[in-house]
Scaffold this active site. Structure first.
Site, mmCIF file in Angstrom:
data_model
loop_
_atom_site.group_PDB
_atom_site.id
_atom_site.type_symbol
_atom_site.label_atom_id
_atom_site.label_comp_id
_atom_site.label_asym_id
_atom_site.label_seq_id
_atom_site.Cartn_x
_atom_site.Cartn_y
_atom_site.Cartn_z
ATOM 1 C CE1 TYR A 104 -4.914 -11.693 11.404
ATOM 2 C CE2 TYR A 104 -5.341 -13.516 12.908
ATOM 3 C CZ TYR A 104 -4.642 -12.978 11.845
ATOM 4 O OH TYR A 104 -3.683 -13.737 11.213
ATOM 5 C CG ASP A 119 -5.066 0.523 1.016
ATOM 6 O OD1 ASP A 119 -5.674 -0.475 1.463
ATOM 7 O OD2 ASP A 119 -4.889 1.554 1.687
ATOM 8 C CB VAL A 171 5.278 -16.861 10.818
ATOM 9 C CG1 VAL A 171 6.555 -16.591 10.027
ATOM 10 C CG2 VAL A 171 4.504 -18.018 10.183
ATOM 11 C CE LYS A 196 -5.962 -13.630 8.480
ATOM 12 N NZ LYS A 196 -5.383 -13.396 7.158
ATOM 13 C CG ASN A 213 0.829 -12.046 2.846
ATOM 14 O OD1 ASN A 213 1.067 -12.881 3.701
ATOM 15 N ND2 ASN A 213 1.369 -10.826 2.885
ATOM 16 C CB THR A 273 5.880 -11.637 10.895
ATOM 17 O OG1 THR A 273 4.623 -11.789 11.571
ATOM 18 C CG2 THR A 273 6.128 -12.826 9.997
ATOM 19 C CG ASP A 274 7.111 -6.252 11.674
ATOM 20 O OD1 ASP A 274 8.121 -6.626 12.316
ATOM 21 O OD2 ASP A 274 7.175 -5.525 10.661
ATOM 22 N NE ARG A 317 -0.805 -0.674 4.877
ATOM 23 C CZ ARG A 317 -1.517 -0.876 5.960
ATOM 24 N NH1 ARG A 317 -2.803 -0.608 5.961
ATOM 25 N NH2 ARG A 317 -0.962 -1.366 7.049
#
Ligand SMILES: NC(=O)c1ccc[n+]([C@@H]2O[C@H](COP(=O)([O-])OP(=O)(O)OC[C@H]3O[C@@H](n4cnc5c(N)ncnc54)[C@H](OP(=O)(O)O)[C@@H]3O)[C@@H](O)[C@H]2O)c1
Length: 242
Positions: A159, A62, A190, A163, A89, A192-193, A36
């Site tokens: 979230y 975006d 995982v 999902k 993703n 990640t951030d 984005r």
């Protein structure tokens, strides 16, 4: 000679998305890395190009902006004339993780509303309109502080609901478009951030399953849920996916 395949990866500028771009490009797929934010996306492409992967280009996207989606579709149509792979993703968790245990264990990924759970799993009778209604119902309950009353998840609610409906929507799309493979993937927990770097597996490991699903042969499964690289029942896995 094999025909060139083209892939779009959403949220490709960092995390699992960036690693998916790297692995797809390493497999000879021509990758449109989208982000984005223009400069973050261009930087990510530059990194991959410098590492020897010249088959990666940038385009802004975006996913919340219909004009941005239309612009990307026009670009792909004009420049390549086809699209072989779309990796959906991009996502936001909507909270910052302080206690990773519940997220890691998948605790609370279940809806307490059994009727709604059954409805989302009843893919023969579910419709796109009903999915939209469920999302509106959730938003309205969220604003009215009625999550508990109506059995929605109480933590990381938006979230989890997004999902769960995405998983249901994936199955609807798989049923509607029989000539393409449409699948969900849970990549594992995982580093990640999104997980505030508390994950259990590396981005390289996490990207493997979405890449595996993207590279399935034409006669591969469709409308299925991969828990990492293994097909798992939807009924036991109202869990996050890409
Ligand atoms: N990490 C895990 O353990 C885990 C587990 C299960 C599922 N997943 C799923 O795997 C996917 C990737 O997760 P991750 O851990 O790599 O997340 P991440 O590190 O937080 O990266 C998220 C990516 O999505 C992008 N994004 C967010 N909103 C967007 C929007 N409106 N339009 C375009 N891009 C947007 C972000 O862009 P910006 O840089 O601009 O913010 C970023 O590139 C997500 O779907 C996630 O739900 C992850």
């Amino acid at each position: 000679m094999e025909e060139q395949r083209y892939a779009i990866v959403t949220g490709g500028n960092r995390g699992i998305g960036l690693e998916i771009c790297r692995q797809l490009a390493s497999n000879g797929v021509y990758v449109i890395l989208t982000s984005r934010n223009q400069s973050r996306g261009e930087e990510a492409v530059e990194k991959l190009n410098v590492s020897g992967l010249s088959n990666v280009v940038f385009h802004q996207l975006d996913i919340n902006d219909p004009s941005s989606i239309a612009c990307l579709a026009g670009f792909v149509q004009t420049r390549f004339g086809k699209l072989d792979i779309l990796i959906n993703n991009a996502a936001e968790l909507g909270i910052i993780i302080h206690d990773d245990k519940e997220f890691r264990d998948g605790g609370g990924f279940w809806f307490h509303n059994e009727k709604l759970k059954a409805e989302l799993q009843d893919i023969d009778n579910l419709t796109e309109e009903r999915i939209d209604e469920i999302i509106q119902w959730f938003l309205s309950d969220f604003k009215a502080n009625k999550l508990q009353k109506n059995g929605w998840p109480l933590t990381v609610s938006a979230y989890k609901v997004s999902k769960a409906v995405l998983n249901a929507y994936t199955r609807l799309m798989a049923r509607k478009y029989e000539n393409i493979l449409v699948n969900c993937v849970h990549p594992g927990y995982v580093i990640t951030d999104m997980t505030s770097q508390t994950g259990l597996i590396t981005m390289e490991e996490g990207a493997k399953s979405p890449v595996m699903a993207a590279l399935l042969p034409d006669n591969g499964p469709s409308g299925v849920y991969f828990n990492k690289t293994q097909i798992a029942p939807f009924s036991s896995t109202v869990m996050p996916s890409t």
